[in-house]
Design an enzyme around this catalytic site. Structure first.
Site, PDB file in Angstrom:
ATOM      1  N   GLN A  60      25.968  75.368  49.814  1.00  0.00           N
ATOM      2  CA  GLN A  60      25.068  76.289  49.126  1.00  0.00           C
ATOM      3  C   GLN A  60      25.595  77.731  49.122  1.00  0.00           C
ATOM      4  O   GLN A  60      25.053  78.578  48.431  1.00  0.00           O
ATOM      5  CB  GLN A  60      23.676  76.255  49.755  1.00  0.00           C
ATOM      6  CG  GLN A  60      22.956  74.936  49.504  1.00  0.00           C
ATOM      7  CD  GLN A  60      21.589  74.958  50.129  1.00  0.00           C
ATOM      8  OE1 GLN A  60      21.431  74.723  51.317  1.00  0.00           O
ATOM      9  NE2 GLN A  60      20.598  75.270  49.319  1.00  0.00           N
ATOM     10  N   CYS A  63      14.303  73.971  47.276  1.00  0.00           N
ATOM     11  CA  CYS A  63      15.688  74.174  47.679  1.00  0.00           C
ATOM     12  C   CYS A  63      16.152  75.536  47.173  1.00  0.00           C
ATOM     13  O   CYS A  63      15.871  75.909  46.034  1.00  0.00           O
ATOM     14  CB  CYS A  63      16.554  73.064  47.086  1.00  0.00           C
ATOM     15  SG  CYS A  63      18.304  73.178  47.497  1.00  0.00           S
ATOM     16  N   LEU A  64      16.859  76.257  48.040  1.00  0.00           N
ATOM     17  CA  LEU A  64      17.346  77.587  47.663  1.00  0.00           C
ATOM     18  C   LEU A  64      18.314  77.536  46.473  1.00  0.00           C
ATOM     19  O   LEU A  64      18.481  78.521  45.772  1.00  0.00           O
ATOM     20  CB  LEU A  64      18.011  78.264  48.860  1.00  0.00           C
ATOM     21  CG  LEU A  64      17.076  78.566  50.040  1.00  0.00           C
ATOM     22  CD1 LEU A  64      17.866  79.119  51.226  1.00  0.00           C
ATOM     23  CD2 LEU A  64      15.968  79.515  49.640  1.00  0.00           C
ATOM     24  N   HIS A  82      17.217  67.093  54.795  1.00  0.00           N
ATOM     25  CA  HIS A  82      17.505  67.771  53.533  1.00  0.00           C
ATOM     26  C   HIS A  82      18.877  68.452  53.601  1.00  0.00           C
ATOM     27  O   HIS A  82      19.695  68.333  52.680  1.00  0.00           O
ATOM     28  CB  HIS A  82      16.394  68.800  53.253  1.00  0.00           C
ATOM     29  CG  HIS A  82      16.579  69.595  52.000  1.00  0.00           C
ATOM     30  ND1 HIS A  82      15.770  69.455  50.900  1.00  0.00           N
ATOM     31  CD2 HIS A  82      17.482  70.560  51.675  1.00  0.00           C
ATOM     32  CE1 HIS A  82      16.169  70.307  49.949  1.00  0.00           C
ATOM     33  NE2 HIS A  82      17.210  70.987  50.401  1.00  0.00           N
ATOM     34  N   GLU A  83      19.136  69.155  54.721  1.00  0.00           N
ATOM     35  CA  GLU A  83      20.421  69.858  54.866  1.00  0.00           C
ATOM     36  C   GLU A  83      21.589  68.887  55.027  1.00  0.00           C
ATOM     37  O   GLU A  83      22.666  69.107  54.468  1.00  0.00           O
ATOM     38  CB  GLU A  83      20.372  70.862  56.016  1.00  0.00           C
ATOM     39  CG  GLU A  83      19.340  71.959  55.848  1.00  0.00           C
ATOM     40  CD  GLU A  83      19.326  72.619  54.480  1.00  0.00           C
ATOM     41  OE1 GLU A  83      20.394  72.829  53.886  1.00  0.00           O
ATOM     42  OE2 GLU A  83      18.218  72.941  53.998  1.00  0.00           O
ATOM     43  N   HIS A 100      22.719  67.633  51.744  1.00  0.00           N
ATOM     44  CA  HIS A 100      23.593  68.592  51.047  1.00  0.00           C
ATOM     45  C   HIS A 100      25.061  68.381  51.421  1.00  0.00           C
ATOM     46  O   HIS A 100      25.945  68.531  50.580  1.00  0.00           O
ATOM     47  CB  HIS A 100      23.229  70.039  51.414  1.00  0.00           C
ATOM     48  CG  HIS A 100      22.205  70.662  50.534  1.00  0.00           C
ATOM     49  ND1 HIS A 100      22.375  70.856  49.181  1.00  0.00           N
ATOM     50  CD2 HIS A 100      20.973  71.155  50.821  1.00  0.00           C
ATOM     51  CE1 HIS A 100      21.312  71.436  48.677  1.00  0.00           C
ATOM     52  NE2 HIS A 100      20.433  71.633  49.653  1.00  0.00           N
ATOM     53  N   GLY A 109      16.357  76.232  55.860  1.00  0.00           N
ATOM     54  CA  GLY A 109      17.627  75.559  56.071  1.00  0.00           C
ATOM     55  C   GLY A 109      18.627  76.009  55.027  1.00  0.00           C
ATOM     56  O   GLY A 109      18.252  76.467  53.944  1.00  0.00           O
TER      57      GLY A 109
END
Length: 161
Positions: free
Chosen positions: A51, A90-91, A132-133, A136, A46
């Site tokens: 991000q 997480c990225l 999760h996304e 963000h 995701g």
């Protein structure tokens, strides 16, 4: 399509509320496609617009199963139920992992790149990735939800029970 640089914590855009998308045009479609390519290149499941430094309510999710790619624009969680606890990463936090408890089921209303409204229902891992996304997009980072941090080498043997 382009692979975009991923914003890392502590960049302040990661903790800001994103603005709704109001223009559904070729520029948006290109951005969403670039986000998807960026997510795949980073080996993620995701990616949310903040991000990549964009403060808009856009997220892409693909957990690699039959469901395929989900483009979520202006997503709103309509309903959740159940509970699951598992490891998340997480990225924007490379190498950082922790257990997070989230609803097992989620029902979300969103728009696609053409502005058409749709509803998606998800359970288990897909529900976790979607939530999760969406977090963000509201400036909520998984680190604020972590119950216990997990070392990268311990993830494989982690049992959520």
């Amino acid at each position: 399509m382009a692979i975009l640089p991923i914003v890392k914590y502590p960049d302040s855009i990661l903790e800001k509320e994103c603005k709704p998308v109001t223009q559904f045009d070729k520029k948006l479609k290109t951005l969403v496609n670039d986000m998807y390519e960026t997510m795949l290149a980073a080996d993620g499941v995701g990616l949310a617009a903040p991000q990549i430094g964009v403060g808009q309510q856009i997220a892409v999710v693909d957990i690699g199963e039959d469901i395929g790619r989900l483009d979520l624009i202006n997503p709103v969680i309509l309903k959740t139920s159940g509970e699951q606890t598992d490891v998340e990463g997480c990225l924007s936090f490379p190498g950082l992992y922790g257990t997070v408890s989230r609803p097992y089921y989620v029902k979300v209303q969103a728009q696609d790149v053409k502005g058409r409204t749709f509803i998606v229902e998800a359970e288990d891992y897909l529900a976790r990735a979607i939530q999760h996304e969406i977090d963000h997009l509201h400036g909520i980072l998984f680190t604020s939800l972590v119950l216990k941090y997990i070392k990268e080498e311990d993830i494989e043997g982690f049992d959520s029970e």
